[in-house]
Write a protein that holds these residues in place. Structure first.
Motif, PDB file in Angstrom:
ATOM      1  N   ILE A 227       0.870  -1.178   0.000  1.00 37.67           N
ATOM      2  CA  ILE A 227       0.000   0.000   0.000  1.00 37.67           C
ATOM      3  C   ILE A 227       0.901   1.220   0.000  1.00 37.67           C
TER       4      ILE A 227
ATOM      5  N   SER B  32      -2.480   0.694  -4.568  1.00 39.39           N
ATOM      6  CA  SER B  32      -2.012  -0.643  -4.193  1.00 39.39           C
ATOM      7  C   SER B  32      -1.705  -1.497  -5.419  1.00 39.39           C
TER       8      SER B  32
ATOM      9  N   LYS C 155      -0.544   3.542   9.208  1.00 35.67           N
ATOM     10  CA  LYS C 155      -1.912   3.361   8.727  1.00 35.67           C
ATOM     11  C   LYS C 155      -2.717   4.661   8.773  1.00 35.67           C
TER      12      LYS C 155
ATOM     13  N   LEU D  65      -3.467   6.550   5.611  1.00 33.56           N
ATOM     14  CA  LEU D  65      -4.448   6.050   4.650  1.00 33.56           C
ATOM     15  C   LEU D  65      -5.702   6.915   4.640  1.00 33.56           C
TER      16      LEU D  65
ATOM     17  N   THR E 144      -1.447  -4.962   2.030  1.00 35.99           N
ATOM     18  CA  THR E 144      -2.864  -5.262   2.180  1.00 35.99           C
ATOM     19  C   THR E 144      -3.116  -6.231   3.337  1.00 35.99           C
TER      20      THR E 144
ATOM     21  N   ASP F  66      -2.065  -5.678   6.236  1.00 37.99           N
ATOM     22  CA  ASP F  66      -2.226  -4.780   7.383  1.00 37.99           C
ATOM     23  C   ASP F  66      -3.486  -3.926   7.283  1.00 37.99           C
ATOM     24  N   TYR F  67      -4.243  -4.091   6.237  1.00 37.14           N
ATOM     25  CA  TYR F  67      -5.317  -3.178   5.879  1.00 37.14           C
ATOM     26  C   TYR F  67      -6.662  -3.869   6.034  1.00 37.14           C
TER      27      TYR F  67
END
Length: 157
Positions: A16, A33, A75, A78, A146, A148-149
């Motif tokens: 990401i 991504s 994060k 984001l 991804t 971690d998302y």
């Protein structure tokens, strides 16, 4: 088939990144991504961007973009770069103009600045292939992916 297609696509892992771009005084950043190295010699990076994104317009006009690797503790960036207001995305964070003029974030693993050499439209996203013209590296860290998302981009904007 659509249900099993989506189930399989959700299992594909990607990094990401924050993609930034500039055309004149207009800047923007977005989460990307669908990114890949395409070649080492010359160094080429591919990024897929939906045509309805503001960044798509700026990349098409300027023929430049910068791709930032984030570490797994970032994060919070984001939500910032998913927002609609380009000025708010860059307020209260450290960044500078790169050699391409694109905003370069100071707090990231690294950044690759690219000049677009080829544009392809194989489906509902445009593939911008950029030659790396400048690179900054701030140190080894665990990159955000991804895994971690909490979600999966399936190409619908």
């Amino acid at each position: 088939m659509e249900k099993t297609l989506i189930a399989n696509m959700r299992q594909m892992t990607y990094g990401i990144y924050v993609l930034t771009t500039r055309n004149g005084s207009d800047i923007n950043g977005m989460i990307a991504s669908w990114v890949s190295q395409v070649s080492f010699d010359p160094p080429l990076i591919m990024v897929a961007v939906h045509p309805n994104r503001y960044s798509h317009t700026l990349i098409t006009q300027s023929r430049t973009f910068a791709l930032h690797s984030l570490d797994s503790t970032q994060k919070d960036l984001l939500a910032r770069f998913k927002g609609p207001d380009p000025a708010a995305k860059f307020s209260s964070i450290a960044w500078h103009d790169g050699v391409t003029g694109c905003p370069v974030l100071s707090d990231c693993i690294g950044c690759l600045e690219c000049r677009v050499t080829q544009t392809l439209a194989p489906g509902n996203h445009t593939l911008f292939i950029g030659e790396v013209v400048n690179a900054e590296f701030n140190g080894e860290k665990s990159p955000l992916s991804t895994l971690d998302y909490e979600g999966c981009y399936l190409g619908k904007s």
